[in-house]
Enzyme design. Structure first.
Site, mmCIF file in Angstrom:
data_model
loop_
_atom_site.group_PDB
_atom_site.id
_atom_site.type_symbol
_atom_site.label_atom_id
_atom_site.label_comp_id
_atom_site.label_asym_id
_atom_site.label_seq_id
_atom_site.Cartn_x
_atom_site.Cartn_y
_atom_site.Cartn_z
ATOM 1 C CD GLU A 124 -2.919 1.155 2.321
ATOM 2 O OE1 GLU A 124 -3.762 2.050 2.353
ATOM 3 O OE2 GLU A 124 -2.829 0.283 3.203
ATOM 4 N N GLY A 139 3.060 2.829 10.481
ATOM 5 C CA GLY A 139 2.907 2.230 11.789
ATOM 6 C C GLY A 139 2.622 0.745 11.685
ATOM 7 C CG MET A 158 0.096 -3.118 5.063
ATOM 8 S SD MET A 158 -0.936 -1.736 4.495
ATOM 9 C CE MET A 158 -2.133 -2.593 3.485
ATOM 10 C CD GLU A 159 -4.950 -1.842 5.862
ATOM 11 O OE1 GLU A 159 -5.557 -1.219 4.975
ATOM 12 O OE2 GLU A 159 -4.000 -1.362 6.498
ATOM 13 C CG ASN A 160 -0.203 -6.592 4.373
ATOM 14 O OD1 ASN A 160 -0.275 -5.793 3.459
ATOM 15 N ND2 ASN A 160 0.764 -6.560 5.279
ATOM 16 C CG HIS A 188 -6.305 1.468 12.642
ATOM 17 N ND1 HIS A 188 -7.143 2.539 12.493
ATOM 18 C CD2 HIS A 188 -5.713 1.294 11.428
ATOM 19 C CE1 HIS A 188 -7.070 2.991 11.249
ATOM 20 N NE2 HIS A 188 -6.201 2.246 10.581
ATOM 21 C CD GLU A 189 -3.024 -1.302 10.788
ATOM 22 O OE1 GLU A 189 -3.436 -1.716 9.681
ATOM 23 O OE2 GLU A 189 -2.749 -0.108 10.997
ATOM 24 C CG HIS A 232 -7.827 -1.501 8.154
ATOM 25 N ND1 HIS A 232 -8.661 -0.667 7.438
ATOM 26 C CD2 HIS A 232 -6.784 -0.718 8.558
ATOM 27 C CE1 HIS A 232 -8.153 0.557 7.417
ATOM 28 N NE2 HIS A 232 -7.025 0.547 8.104
ATOM 29 C CD GLU A 280 -6.278 3.632 6.548
ATOM 30 O OE1 GLU A 280 -6.426 3.577 7.794
ATOM 31 O OE2 GLU A 280 -5.660 2.753 5.904
#
Length: 885
Positions: free
Chosen positions: A133, A275, A277-279, A311-312, A315, A334
């Protein structure tokens, strides 16, 4: 002077892709210098694409690609002739793809070791890692690198057994084993059954330790949980694992969202541009947001880990299962997910303190963005480099728009709307319009006017003027709004602004609100939709104190005709915790600005303000974390934003320090009492214990402001005897504001003690850069040559250079321009290594135009120097070019 201006991409020009890729198969042969990627894409024409060419003509297939070498290309095993395709610096154009569904086979190579931009496939600490991303996938293979291309992925990873015993990707692992004919290598195959855009693809390979647990979903399905870290750091993962499990449970209970794969994995890496990444199924985290132990992490670190893991994870639905159609819709995933993680933290910690913290963050970072040359709507209309729009406007202001919707339609209806959204758009790439349509359907409300918040930049200023008529026993509230012009948007129509309010009686209780119009049902919510509106309340037996924009119900600035006495009354009695805090901030702001204009006189209202603070400290019903916020003065950047022009950072600093001194002097007994309160014998990261520690550190700061030597001795004693990192670092932070030998001694001792821990060394860099005394510039220059500093380490760069430019306004804004010179030279060098990080740091100049003329001219010269640097990336160029506009 730059002549090759990067292309600007516009929302209005969005078109569906001519082709779709239903299935993606990637085969990685890992090598540090030449990783081979064999890609197979099952593709077909997109029925939604409307060709602008000749009827019946086949659209060329245009694929994105950067910094990769093409080795071969074929359609279903048949090589494509060299005259049938064209390779440029960033594209692969295939002139005549098949008209029927086809399989495209592409073989490429890339160099992970030389990838210092940390976008695509790169190496961190000897391990392989990806960051795709926003547009990193094109640095792995040629592809339709856009979020509206949703594909099911099958990944095969092959690597050296010794160097890469761990081979990870998205989804579920379906097969693993040794590579035939090569006993030194092994492979793993992963399949993700859920269609996703390529920016959610992830690969991690290396020698990592694993911490395992499990979670049982509400439907009884067991999910394996795994966190991968460097060897020897497994004992710093307990908190992260606990946060993950609580996040999964909360999302089931509050939003009805259940996890969908058999395994959820997190990998912590030390070199990362963001910070986390929500892969899908394989989150990659900056290790500072995973690793925690009482002796290595502060309360703030624990809170950040909790919020970012939530947060992640959130997602998985708001971003992964439902993604965004194009990057202009970034706020859709986001902003919504920030709102969700804010609500999670508010539920598991303190809702009032969380709200205060979120608004302080918004005001410190997003309000200046909205007020300067980098202002842009929550949904931007154009960009040169999409990485530049991972901003406070998209994230924090985007979350505020979702919160306003929550306020307007109510908690239960909002949940129903979210259910509609997730159900209707599951497996789709959605738009802001899609999201608002779900809100409108569930609530039965027309939200067309509210949509303006997504398309217009700027912070509305609401003027609220109350007038009491004692004879009629009526209170009339006149409201008006105005929003200043922003780049490319000179004229601002009125916004739809939800304002929560109350009227406070002399007994400190809220007065029941009754409108003079009996046909007008009224609650505590006013919807300001016009340039001016008036509402009158009846049966008001005495002059009330207005409390408006409670809980910060709208992201606005507010001007009222409340007196200082009214605000002091609010500090003591407002039932809304946020507005109680807000009143204290407004009184403090007026006092500091008064001290700037009259540095030798007694600030107006100082005595009554100190008395109000004493009452707050002595109120046993208030939680310590809230008292901490009440004792904390507005930040120097917030004060500069309030002044808005002719800003002298040194004058602000002197006045800020003077008022801190006067508070410390007036509250000496109370502050000493806070310091002497016994703390818990063992460390706990819970909100109550963290709040008590934060209050002690606030007291320590004010004691130091009152008397430098006394404060220094107290802080050094705490530093030397601390049994946890929060107290150790809190004492050291207090010492950085004191020009004493104990400060330098403590800084040296901290480094000697923790030099083997890169996360604590970064904290040390940051504190050195924030010392607000003239020698700091030389200190930063020396630290840039320190063995632990490298421009290739994003965390370290942000710690030293970011802290200097963004958290030390006094030294960064030296009147001779030396701070700007040091920073701009470093930024130009950094841009050659990591353009994303350089561009984000360039935002330190976003408010240069509000400085007094001498500093403004020097800052402009520094910006022009960066902007004209040879070979400047489009990432940094976009920021500097707009900043100079």
């Amino acid at each position: 002077m730059r002549t090759d201006i990067p292309q600007t991409i516009f929302l209005k020009n969005y078109q569906p892709s001519p082709y779709l890729a239903d299935h993606v198969s990637l085969d990685f042969r890992l090598d540090p210098d030449e990783t081979r990627v064999i890609a197979r894409f099952d593709m077909r024409a997109n029925p939604l694409f409307e060709s602008s060419g000749i009827d019946g003509a086949i659209e060329p297939l245009v694929l994105d690609g950067e910094n990769i070498q093409l080795k071969s290309i074929a359609f279903t095993g048949v090589p494509v002739a060299t005259d049938q395709y064209l390779v440029t610096d960033n594209k692969l154009v295939i002139k005549n793809p098949p008209s029927e569904p086809f399989t495209l086979e592409i073989e490429t190579t890339c160099n992970p070791t030389r990838n210092t931009a940390l976008s695509g496939l790169y190496r961190s600490g000897g391990n392989y890692c990806t960051q795709c991303e926003a547009q990193g996938f094109r640095r792995i293979t040629f592809f339709l690198d856009r979020p509206d291309i949703l594909s099911c992925y099958r990944i095969r990873i092959e690597g050296d057994k010794t160097q890469n015993p761990v081979l990870l990707s998205n989804g579920n692992k379906v097969l693993e084993g040794d590579v035939p004919d090569d006993s030194s290598r092994h492979f793993a195959i992963w399949e993700d059954p859920f269609p996703k855009p390529c920016y959610l693809f992830a690969l991690v390979a290396g020698d990592l330790a694993k911490v395992s647990d499990s979670f049982t979903t509400r439907n009884g399905r067991s999910v394996a949980l795994e966190i991968f870290v460097e060897h020897g750091k497994q004992d710093r993962c307990d908190w992260a694992m606990d946060c993950l499990k609580r996040s999964m449970k909360w999302d089931e209970e509050v939003f009805g969202r259940e996890y969908d794969l058999d395994i959820f994995m997190i990998v912590a890496v030390s070199d990362f541009n963001m910070g986390a990444m929500e892969n899908k199924g394989l989150n990659v985290f900056n290790d500072k947001f995973i690793l925690a132990r009482p002796d290595t992490a502060t309360d703030l670190d624990y809170a950040h880990i909790e919020g970012i893991i939530a947060h992640e994870y959130f997602h998985n639905w708001s971003g992964n299962r439902v993604t965004c159609r194009d990057w202009f819709q970034l706020c859709l995933k986001e902003g919504l997910t920030v709102f969700r993680d804010q609500e999670f933290t508010a539920d598991v910690r303190s809702r009032p303190v969380k709200r205060i913290g979120d608004v302080k963050l918004l005001r410190a970072h997003q309000f200046p963005e909205d007020a300067g040359p980098l202002a842009h709507p929550v949904r931007p209309q154009s960009y040169m480099e999409i990485n530049n729009f991972y901003t406070a406007t998209v994230y924090e202001k985007g979350a505020e728009l979702v919160r306003m919707l929550h306020t307007l339609i109510g908690k239960d209806v909002f949940r129903s709307a979210m259910d509609i959204y997730f159900s209707r758009h599951d497996g789709q790439a959605a738009t802001v319009e899609d999201f608002l349509q779900c809100m409108s359907e569930a609530s039965g409300r027309n939200l067309e006017h509210f949509f303006q918040w997504y398309n217009e930049a700027g912070t509305p200023n609401v003027i609220a003027e109350g007038q009491y008529d004692g004879a009629a026993k009526e209170y009339t509230l006149k409201l008006s709004q105005i929003t200043s012009p922003t780049p490319d948007q000179p004229h601002k129509p009125p916004f739809h602004i939800p304002l929560l309010l109350g009227l406070i009686g002399s007994d400190g209780q809220d007065i029941e609100l009754q409108s003079v119009d009996d046909n007008l049902p009224f609650s505590n919510l006013i919807e300001l939709t016009e340039s001016e509106q008036t509402i009158t309340f009846k049966n008001v037996s005495e002059r009330p104190v207005l409390s408006i924009n409670r809980s910060f119900s709208a992201p606005i600035t507010l001007t009222t005709n409340l007196t200082a006495q009214d605000k002091l009354f609010q500090m003591a009695h407002d039932s809304d915790s946020f507005n109680r805090f807000e009143a204290s901030q407004e009184v403090a702001m007026e006092i500091i600005i008064s001290a700037m204009s009259n540095p030798d006189g007694e600030p107006v209202e100082m005595e009554r303000y100190n008395a109000a603070l004493k009452a707050v400290i002595n109120d046993a019903t208030l939680e310590p974390a809230f008292v901490t916020q009440m004792l904390t003065l507005p930040g120097q950047a917030t004060i500069a934003g309030k002044l808005a022009e002719n800003v002298d950072p040194e004058k602000i600093h002197i006045a800020h320090r003077r008022i801190s001194h006067l508070i410390g002097k007036a509250l000496e007994d109370e502050l000493n009492g806070i310091i002497e309160r016994p703390g818990p014998e063992t460390y706990s990261a819970d909100a109550d214990a963290a709040g008590s520690r934060s209050l002690k550190h606030a007291a320590l700061f004010l004691i130091g402001a009152r008397d430098e030597q006394t404060g220094s001795e107290l802080a050094y004693k705490q530093f030397s005897t601390a049994t946890n990192m929060t107290d150790e670092f809190g004492a050291l932070a207090a010492l950085t504001h004191l020009d004493t030998q104990q400060r330098d001694n403590a800084l040296g001792e901290f480094y000697d003690k923790h030099q083997s821990d890169h996360l604590l060394v970064d904290k040390w860099f940051a504190l050195n850069a924030q010392i607000p005394f003239p020698e700091t510039l030389g200190r930063v220059r020396e630290l840039m040559d320190h063995e632990a500093f490298s421009l290739s380490k994003p965390n370290t760069v942000r710690a030293l250079l970011g802290s200097f430019a963004m958290a030390n306004p006094t030294c960064f804004n030296e009147t001779d321009g030396s701070g700007y010179e040091l920073f701009s030279d470093a930024l130009i060098d950094l841009d050659k290594i990591n353009p994303q990080v350089a561009a984000r740091l360039a935002g330190a100049f976003r408010s240069w135009q509000m400085l007094e003329p001498l500093r403004a001219e020097l800052a402009k010269e520094a910006l022009e120097k960066i902007n004209s640097a040879h070979g400047l990336s489009k990432d940094t160029f976009e920021i500097t070019e707009k900043s100079l506009a």
